[in-house]
Design an enzyme around this catalytic site. Sequence first.
Site, PDB file in Angstrom:
ATOM      1  N   GLN A   1       0.829  -1.212   0.000  1.00 57.32           N
ATOM      2  CA  GLN A   1       0.000   0.000   0.000  1.00 57.32           C
ATOM      3  C   GLN A   1       0.861   1.259   0.000  1.00 57.32           C
ATOM      4  OE1 GLN A   1      -2.109   0.568   3.696  1.00 57.32           O
ATOM      5  NE2 GLN A   1      -3.631   1.922   2.792  1.00 57.32           N
ATOM      6  N   GLY A   2       0.815   2.016  -1.071  1.00 55.82           N
ATOM      7  CA  GLY A   2       1.609   3.245  -1.164  1.00 55.82           C
ATOM      8  C   GLY A   2       0.752   4.479  -0.954  1.00 55.82           C
ATOM      9  N   TYR A   3       0.335   4.686   0.289  1.00 59.78           N
ATOM     10  CA  TYR A   3      -0.428   5.893   0.628  1.00 59.78           C
ATOM     11  C   TYR A   3       0.484   6.913   1.322  1.00 59.78           C
ATOM     12  CZ  TYR A   3      -5.296   4.163  -0.100  1.00 59.78           C
ATOM     13  OH  TYR A   3      -6.483   3.718  -0.613  1.00 59.78           O
ATOM     14  N   SER A   4       1.021   6.523   2.513  1.00 56.99           N
ATOM     15  CA  SER A   4       1.726   7.492   3.371  1.00 56.99           C
ATOM     16  C   SER A   4       3.031   7.981   2.752  1.00 56.99           C
ATOM     17  CB  SER A   4       2.055   6.852   4.714  1.00 56.99           C
ATOM     18  OG  SER A   4       0.901   6.332   5.300  1.00 56.99           O
TER      19      SER A   4
ATOM     20  N   GLU B   1      -9.910  -1.543   5.382  1.00 59.08           N
ATOM     21  CA  GLU B   1      -8.695  -1.790   6.172  1.00 59.08           C
ATOM     22  C   GLU B   1      -9.035  -1.798   7.660  1.00 59.08           C
ATOM     23  OE1 GLU B   1      -5.628   1.179   5.649  1.00 59.08           O
ATOM     24  OE2 GLU B   1      -4.171   0.041   6.803  1.00 59.08           O
TER      25      GLU B   1
ATOM     26  N   SER C   1      -4.422   6.721  12.505  1.00 55.80           N
ATOM     27  CA  SER C   1      -4.186   6.658  13.964  1.00 55.80           C
ATOM     28  C   SER C   1      -5.516   6.703  14.729  1.00 55.80           C
ATOM     29  CB  SER C   1      -3.293   7.820  14.395  1.00 55.80           C
ATOM     30  OG  SER C   1      -4.055   9.016  14.427  1.00 55.80           O
ATOM     31  N   ASN C   2      -5.466   6.241  15.978  1.00 54.48           N
ATOM     32  CA  ASN C   2      -6.701   6.204  16.764  1.00 54.48           C
ATOM     33  C   ASN C   2      -7.266   7.602  17.034  1.00 54.48           C
ATOM     34  OD1 ASN C   2      -6.282   3.503  16.641  1.00 54.48           O
ATOM     35  ND2 ASN C   2      -6.432   3.129  18.836  1.00 54.48           N
TER      36      ASN C   2
HETATM   37  C1  LIG Z   1       3.752  -0.447  11.396  1.00 55.15           C
HETATM   38  C2  LIG Z   1       3.148   0.497  10.414  1.00 55.15           C
HETATM   39  C3  LIG Z   1       2.776   0.043   9.177  1.00 55.15           C
HETATM   40  C4  LIG Z   1       2.260   0.928   8.233  1.00 55.15           C
HETATM   41  N1  LIG Z   1       1.982   0.469   6.982  1.00 55.15           N
HETATM   42  C5  LIG Z   1       1.609   1.336   6.034  1.00 55.15           C
HETATM   43  C6  LIG Z   1       1.464   0.891   4.677  1.00 55.15           C
HETATM   44  O1  LIG Z   1       1.639  -0.284   4.359  1.00 55.15           O
HETATM   45  N2  LIG Z   1       1.143   1.821   3.745  1.00 55.15           N
HETATM   46  C7  LIG Z   1       0.921   3.136   4.049  1.00 55.15           C
HETATM   47  O2  LIG Z   1       0.599   3.895   3.154  1.00 55.15           O
HETATM   48  N3  LIG Z   1       1.061   3.583   5.315  1.00 55.15           N
HETATM   49  C8  LIG Z   1       1.404   2.722   6.308  1.00 55.15           C
HETATM   50  N4  LIG Z   1       1.580   3.155   7.594  1.00 55.15           N
HETATM   51  C9  LIG Z   1       1.462   4.597   7.865  1.00 55.15           C
HETATM   52  C10 LIG Z   1       0.291   4.987   8.740  1.00 55.15           C
HETATM   53  O3  LIG Z   1      -0.907   4.999   8.023  1.00 55.15           O
HETATM   54  C11 LIG Z   1       0.638   6.373   9.324  1.00 55.15           C
HETATM   55  O4  LIG Z   1       1.721   6.204  10.203  1.00 55.15           O
HETATM   56  C12 LIG Z   1      -0.527   6.998  10.052  1.00 55.15           C
HETATM   57  O5  LIG Z   1      -1.539   7.375   9.159  1.00 55.15           O
HETATM   58  C13 LIG Z   1      -0.078   8.231  10.879  1.00 55.15           C
HETATM   59  O6  LIG Z   1       0.618   9.124  10.081  1.00 55.15           O
HETATM   60  P1  LIG Z   1       2.059   9.688  10.503  1.00 55.15           P
HETATM   61  O7  LIG Z   1       2.901   8.541  10.892  1.00 55.15           O
HETATM   62  O8  LIG Z   1       2.529  10.571   9.416  1.00 55.15           O
HETATM   63  O9  LIG Z   1       1.796  10.525  11.815  1.00 55.15           O
HETATM   64  P2  LIG Z   1       1.228  11.997  11.898  1.00 55.15           P
HETATM   65  O10 LIG Z   1       0.095  12.158  10.963  1.00 55.15           O
HETATM   66  O11 LIG Z   1       2.349  12.960  11.793  1.00 55.15           O
HETATM   67  O12 LIG Z   1       0.635  12.032  13.371  1.00 55.15           O
HETATM   68  C14 LIG Z   1       1.465  12.217  14.530  1.00 55.15           C
HETATM   69  C15 LIG Z   1       0.553  12.235  15.754  1.00 55.15           C
HETATM   70  O13 LIG Z   1      -0.363  13.347  15.687  1.00 55.15           O
HETATM   71  C16 LIG Z   1      -1.713  12.885  15.781  1.00 55.15           C
HETATM   72  N5  LIG Z   1      -2.561  13.695  14.877  1.00 55.15           N
HETATM   73  C17 LIG Z   1      -2.273  14.043  13.600  1.00 55.15           C
HETATM   74  N6  LIG Z   1      -3.303  14.769  13.083  1.00 55.15           N
HETATM   75  C18 LIG Z   1      -4.258  14.855  14.057  1.00 55.15           C
HETATM   76  C19 LIG Z   1      -5.549  15.450  14.110  1.00 55.15           C
HETATM   77  N7  LIG Z   1      -6.082  16.100  13.071  1.00 55.15           N
HETATM   78  N8  LIG Z   1      -6.274  15.314  15.260  1.00 55.15           N
HETATM   79  C20 LIG Z   1      -5.752  14.644  16.332  1.00 55.15           C
HETATM   80  N9  LIG Z   1      -4.508  14.073  16.328  1.00 55.15           N
HETATM   81  C21 LIG Z   1      -3.782  14.168  15.209  1.00 55.15           C
HETATM   82  C22 LIG Z   1      -1.676  11.438  15.330  1.00 55.15           C
HETATM   83  O14 LIG Z   1      -2.741  10.692  15.875  1.00 55.15           O
HETATM   84  C23 LIG Z   1      -0.323  10.980  15.869  1.00 55.15           C
HETATM   85  O15 LIG Z   1      -0.454  10.639  17.228  1.00 55.15           O
HETATM   86  C24 LIG Z   1       2.068   2.296   8.567  1.00 55.15           C
HETATM   87  C25 LIG Z   1       2.411   2.747   9.847  1.00 55.15           C
HETATM   88  C26 LIG Z   1       2.955   1.878  10.757  1.00 55.15           C
HETATM   89  C27 LIG Z   1       3.335   2.411  12.121  1.00 55.15           C
END
Ligand SMILES: Cc1cc2nc3c(=O)[nH]c(=O)nc-3n(C[C@H](O)[C@H](O)[C@H](O)COP(=O)(O)OP(=O)(O)OC[C@H]3O[C@@H](n4cnc5c(N)ncnc54)[C@H](O)[C@@H]3O)c2cc1C
Length: 396
Positions: free
Chosen positions: A126-129, A244, A381-382
Site C-alpha cells: 500500500q503506497g499511501y503514506s 482496512e 491513527s486512533n
Molecule cells: C507499522 C506500520 C505500518 C504501516 N503500513 C503502512 C502501509 O503499508 N502503507 C501506508 O501507506 N502507510 C502505512 N503506515 C502509515 C500509517 O498509516 C501512518 O503512520 C498513520 O496514518 C499516521 O501518520 P504519521 O505517521 O505521518 O503521523 P502523523 O500524521 O504525523 O501524526 C502524529 C501524531 O499526531 C496525531 N494527529 C495528527 N493529526 C491529528 C488530528 N487532526 N487530530 C488529532 N490528532 C492528530 C496522530 O494521531 C499521531 O499521534 C504504517 C504505519 C505503521 C506504524
Amino acid sequence: MDLNYTDQDLAFREEVKTWLEANLPADLQHKVLNHLRLNKEEFVRWHKILAKKGWVAPAWPVEWGGTGWNATQRHIFEEECAAAGTPMIMAFGVSMVAPVLMKYGSEEQKRYYLPRIYDCTDWWCQGYSEPGSGSDLASLKTRAEREGDFYVVNGQKTWTTLAQFADMMFCLVRTETTERRQEGISFLLIDMKTPGITVRPILTLDEDHEVNEVFLENVKVPIANRIGEEGKGWTYAKYLLGHERTGIAAVGRSKRELGFLKRIAGAQSKNGRPLLEDALFAAKLASLEIELMALEMTVLRVVSAEGAQKGPGPEASLLKIKGTEIQQALTELMLEAIGPYGMPFEREYLEGRTPHALDDDAAPIAAYYFNFRKTSIYGGSNEIQKNIISQMILGL
Ligand SMILES: Cc1cc2nc3c(=O)[nH]c(=O)nc-3n(C[C@H](O)[C@H](O)[C@H](O)COP(=O)(O)OP(=O)(O)OC[C@H]3O[C@@H](n4cnc5c(N)ncnc54)[C@H](O)[C@@H]3O)c2cc1C
C-alpha cells in the site's frame, strides 16, 4: 436483532474447525501460536491452501471466487481461523485493493488482477503514506505527469508494509495541483519491478523488517494502470480505508491471545502462588476480558446489521480503536506476566530458524509487545478515528 448462533451456524462452525484441523500445516500453526515470525513463503503457502479450498476471499462476490457465506458465517470463519492459529491472509490484495477494483476498476483490470490476487500470484503493498503526509494524507506530494501512454511518477512513500516482498503497489499520486487538496489525486497500480523503484528497510522497535521507504524516480506507469478517473483517487482511497479498519479489530486473535495470557499467568508465580491468583493482576485480566466480550458483541451487532455486500461505515473506526486498545493491553499484561523472562532476544528463534528447539513461551513476548505499539498508528491513527466518530457518528 438476534445475536445467538443458529443450528446452521453451529454446524458451519464445526465444518470449518474440522477442515482446519486437517489442513493447517503444523509448522505454520506452531509459529503463529508461539508469536514467531513468518516469512513470505509461509504466508503464501497458507494463502494457496485456502485458495485451493475456495475460502481465501469469503467476502468477494461468488462470480469472482467468494464463498457466498453470510456475514455471520464469515465472522465464524475468521474466529475459527484465529483460534486455530492460521497465518494472516495479507489484507493488501484480498481485502483492500480487490474491493476497489470490483467497485471502480475496468472489466479488463478486474479480469487480470482479481484471479492473481485470489491465488497470490501477486503480493500487494500500500503506497499511501509519505514523509509529512500520514494523517493529513491529502497533502501527499508524489507526482505523476502524463507522457504519451504513461504517467511518469516521482516521489517517496513511507511505512510501506512488506514492500520488500511486493510484486505490485497500489499508490496515491498527485496528477494535478488544485485548490481543494482532495482533488487532483489519482489511484495507480504500479509494478514493483519497474525501473526507478528503490525499497529501503526501516527497522522497527523489535528489530523487525516489516516496513519500508519506497523511492520512485521517473517510474513509468501505463495509463491503463489507473483505477477509475484521473483526479478522483481520493474517493477510491477512502473506500479502501473502511475495509482496512474493520479487519484491524481482530477479535478472534485477541480471544486466542487472552487464552495464552491466562496460560502464562497460571504458570508464573508471585509470592509462591500463581500470578493468576494475584488480586491485582486478576482484576486487570477480568477487566480486559469484559472489554473484549463487549467488543465481540459490538462486532456481532455491526455484522448482523451489515448487508452481505454493503461496505463498512464509520463504525469501522469504533472497532479499530477498541480492537487495537485491547490488543495493546493484552501485550502489556503478557509482558507483565513474564517479567524478566521477556529479556532474552533471540533473533534466530524469532525468525523460526530453530522452530522446535526452544519451547519457551516467554522469548518472543518482548518483541511482540514492541511490535504491537504500531496498531494504534497504522490504518489511520486512533486519534484520527476519534475525529471521524465525532463528525460522522456524533455529528459534532
Ligand atoms: C507499522 C506500520 C505500518 C504501516 N503500513 C503502512 C502501509 O503499508 N502503507 C501506508 O501507506 N502507510 C502505512 N503506515 C502509515 C500509517 O498509516 C501512518 O503512520 C498513520 O496514518 C499516521 O501518520 P504519521 O505517521 O505521518 O503521523 P502523523 O500524521 O504525523 O501524526 C502524529 C501524531 O499526531 C496525531 N494527529 C495528527 N493529526 C491529528 C488530528 N487532526 N487530530 C488529532 N490528532 C492528530 C496522530 O494521531 C499521531 O499521534 C504504517 C504505519 C505503521 C506504524
